[in-house]
Design a protein around this motif. Structure first.
Motif, mmCIF file in Angstrom:
data_model
loop_
_atom_site.group_PDB
_atom_site.id
_atom_site.type_symbol
_atom_site.label_atom_id
_atom_site.label_comp_id
_atom_site.label_asym_id
_atom_site.label_seq_id
_atom_site.Cartn_x
_atom_site.Cartn_y
_atom_site.Cartn_z
ATOM 1 N N ILE A 1 -1.852 1.846 -4.934
ATOM 2 C CA ILE A 1 -1.110 3.089 -4.855
ATOM 3 C C ILE A 1 -2.122 4.223 -4.903
ATOM 4 O O ILE A 1 -2.979 4.279 -5.777
ATOM 5 C CB ILE A 1 -0.046 3.214 -5.976
ATOM 6 N N LEU A 2 -2.048 5.086 -3.895
ATOM 7 C CA LEU A 2 -2.948 6.223 -3.787
ATOM 8 C C LEU A 2 -2.143 7.493 -4.000
ATOM 9 O O LEU A 2 -0.946 7.538 -3.710
ATOM 10 C CB LEU A 2 -3.626 6.260 -2.412
ATOM 11 N N ASP A 3 -2.780 8.535 -4.514
ATOM 12 C CA ASP A 3 -2.073 9.807 -4.660
ATOM 13 C C ASP A 3 -2.923 10.933 -4.096
ATOM 14 O O ASP A 3 -4.136 10.957 -4.253
ATOM 15 C CB ASP A 3 -1.700 10.076 -6.123
ATOM 16 N N ASP A 4 -2.226 11.856 -3.422
ATOM 17 C CA ASP A 4 -2.920 12.963 -2.768
ATOM 18 C C ASP A 4 -1.916 14.071 -2.497
ATOM 19 O O ASP A 4 -0.727 13.821 -2.283
ATOM 20 C CB ASP A 4 -3.555 12.494 -1.455
ATOM 21 N N ALA A 5 -2.401 15.297 -2.510
ATOM 22 C CA ALA A 5 -1.576 16.458 -2.157
ATOM 23 C C ALA A 5 -1.681 16.677 -0.656
ATOM 24 O O ALA A 5 -2.484 17.490 -0.187
ATOM 25 C CB ALA A 5 -2.017 17.696 -2.927
ATOM 26 N N VAL A 6 -0.897 15.930 0.109
ATOM 27 C CA VAL A 6 -0.944 15.994 1.569
ATOM 28 C C VAL A 6 0.061 17.030 2.055
ATOM 29 O O VAL A 6 1.228 17.011 1.661
ATOM 30 C CB VAL A 6 -0.630 14.609 2.178
ATOM 31 N N PHE A 7 -0.386 17.913 2.927
ATOM 32 C CA PHE A 7 0.492 18.964 3.441
ATOM 33 C C PHE A 7 1.166 18.516 4.734
ATOM 34 O O PHE A 7 0.522 17.918 5.605
ATOM 35 C CB PHE A 7 -0.300 20.245 3.703
ATOM 36 N N ALA B 1 0.868 -1.168 0.000
ATOM 37 C CA ALA B 1 0.000 0.000 0.000
ATOM 38 C C ALA B 1 0.909 1.223 0.000
ATOM 39 O O ALA B 1 1.659 1.439 0.949
ATOM 40 C CB ALA B 1 -0.913 0.011 1.221
ATOM 41 N N VAL B 2 0.841 2.016 -1.072
ATOM 42 C CA VAL B 2 1.737 3.157 -1.263
ATOM 43 C C VAL B 2 0.907 4.426 -1.352
ATOM 44 O O VAL B 2 -0.138 4.456 -2.023
ATOM 45 C CB VAL B 2 2.589 2.980 -2.539
ATOM 46 N N LEU B 3 1.379 5.470 -0.678
ATOM 47 C CA LEU B 3 0.759 6.793 -0.786
ATOM 48 C C LEU B 3 1.763 7.720 -1.460
ATOM 49 O O LEU B 3 2.833 7.987 -0.913
ATOM 50 C CB LEU B 3 0.382 7.335 0.598
ATOM 51 N N LEU B 4 1.429 8.201 -2.647
ATOM 52 C CA LEU B 4 2.293 9.104 -3.395
ATOM 53 C C LEU B 4 1.832 10.534 -3.138
ATOM 54 O O LEU B 4 0.711 10.921 -3.502
ATOM 55 C CB LEU B 4 2.238 8.776 -4.886
ATOM 56 N N ILE B 5 2.700 11.305 -2.503
ATOM 57 C CA ILE B 5 2.382 12.670 -2.070
ATOM 58 C C ILE B 5 3.082 13.662 -3.001
ATOM 59 O O ILE B 5 4.188 13.406 -3.480
ATOM 60 C CB ILE B 5 2.853 12.892 -0.623
ATOM 61 N N GLY B 6 2.433 14.781 -3.248
ATOM 62 C CA GLY B 6 3.067 15.810 -4.054
ATOM 63 C C GLY B 6 2.110 16.924 -4.394
ATOM 64 O O GLY B 6 0.888 16.779 -4.279
#
Length: 291
Positions: free
Chosen positions: A190-196, A111-116
């Motif tokens: 794999i999830l992607d989100d703009a996490v601060f 389970a991967v979280l891709l932040i950016g």
């Protein structure tokens, strides 16, 4: 009082007497009394003999006797093809491989979280990475799930408010629920989100609550000029103003020094970034980040 037209009304339900089942107008307006009528109320009406045949016509032979009633057959077994699935549960931390075996993220359920920031290439890299793995892998995009809301969609371009905040949180919970169910059935995510980094409770901490401690976060952070260039190629509500992009990118710089792995893909294409992502995940499996 009598009614001039219409059927009589059913008697009102009274406490302790149960529902008025089996009520009929005949019960309220009985006709003339006939001997044995009380038997018919319990046994049904007496059978009526068939009429005699008309003169000159032969009497038809009696038909075959109807078979006696049989007990109803048991229902057929379930043949709908339903396959029971394991329930989703919080994702545990991946176990570190033995010293003799190097970790291989391409063949491991993860389970991967891709932040950016917006324009970092998260969605493109996540799709490519998911497409080229040796094990089943799903890509769950927060923006796609957030845009499931059609009527009443709270567009952040119109201004950040309580509605857009609530829809973002709802989308994150929905993505986390989907990820747990995929992973429980052997499908990586794999999830992607703009996490601060300055909002750990609703950002990274929220993802940890929704998915589990085994989620591996990776930051994708190219230079501001690259982000602005990529954002300019967008359309619709996913294209932000240059000022908003610069503000988001500045806040993302807080990930430096956080302990999370960071990939600067300013000079990398999508396949190269995905390859480096595998290298980063291999190190994360061997030594999971503390977050």
């Amino acid at each position: 009082m009598q009614h001039a037209v219409g059927s009589p009304l059913p008697p009102p339900h009274q406490p302790g007497h149960g529902p008025a089942i089996g009520w009929s107008p005949a019960a309220q307006h009985p006709g003339p009394h006939h001997p044995g009528a009380h038997l018919g109320a319990h046994q049904g009406p007496a059978p009526v003999p068939p009429p005699p045949p008309a003169p000159g016509y032969p009497v038809p032979p009696p038909g075959p006797a109807s078979p006696p009633p049989q007990a109803s057959a048991p229902p057929p077994p379930d043949t709908t093809g339903h396959v029971p699935l394991p329930p989703g549960a919080p994702v545990a931390m991946p176990s570190a491989p033995s010293a003799a075996a190097a970790p291989d993220p391409s063949g491991t359920t993860l389970a991967v979280l891709l932040i950016g920031p917006a324009g970092a290439g998260k969605t493109s890299v996540a799709k490519y990475w998911a497409d080229h793995r040796r094990v089943p892998t799903a890509h769950i995009s927060l923006d796609d799930v957030r845009e499931w809301v059609r009527s009443g969609f709270a567009d952040p371009q119109s201004g950040w408010n309580d509605n857009s905040e609530a829809q973002y949180r709802l989308a994150r919970r929905t993505c986390g629920f989907a990820a747990r169910n995929f992973l429980a059935n052997g499908i990586s995510c794999i999830l992607d989100d703009a996490v601060f980094p300055d909002r750990p409770v609703v950002g990274l901490g929220g993802w940890k609550r929704h998915v589990g401690p085994g989620l591996l976060p990776v930051v994708l952070l190219p230079g501001l000029d690259i982000v602005l260039e990529r954002n300019a190629e967008r359309s619709g509500n996913r294209r932000l103003s240059d000022e908003e992009v610069a503000r988001i990118h500045g806040r993302m710089a807080g990930w430096y020094g956080s302990g999370l792995p960071i990939i600067d893909n300013s000079q990398l294409d999508v396949p190269e970034t995905a390859r480096i992502l595998d290298d980063v995940l291999a190190r994360s499996i061997a030594s999971p980040p503390q977050w």
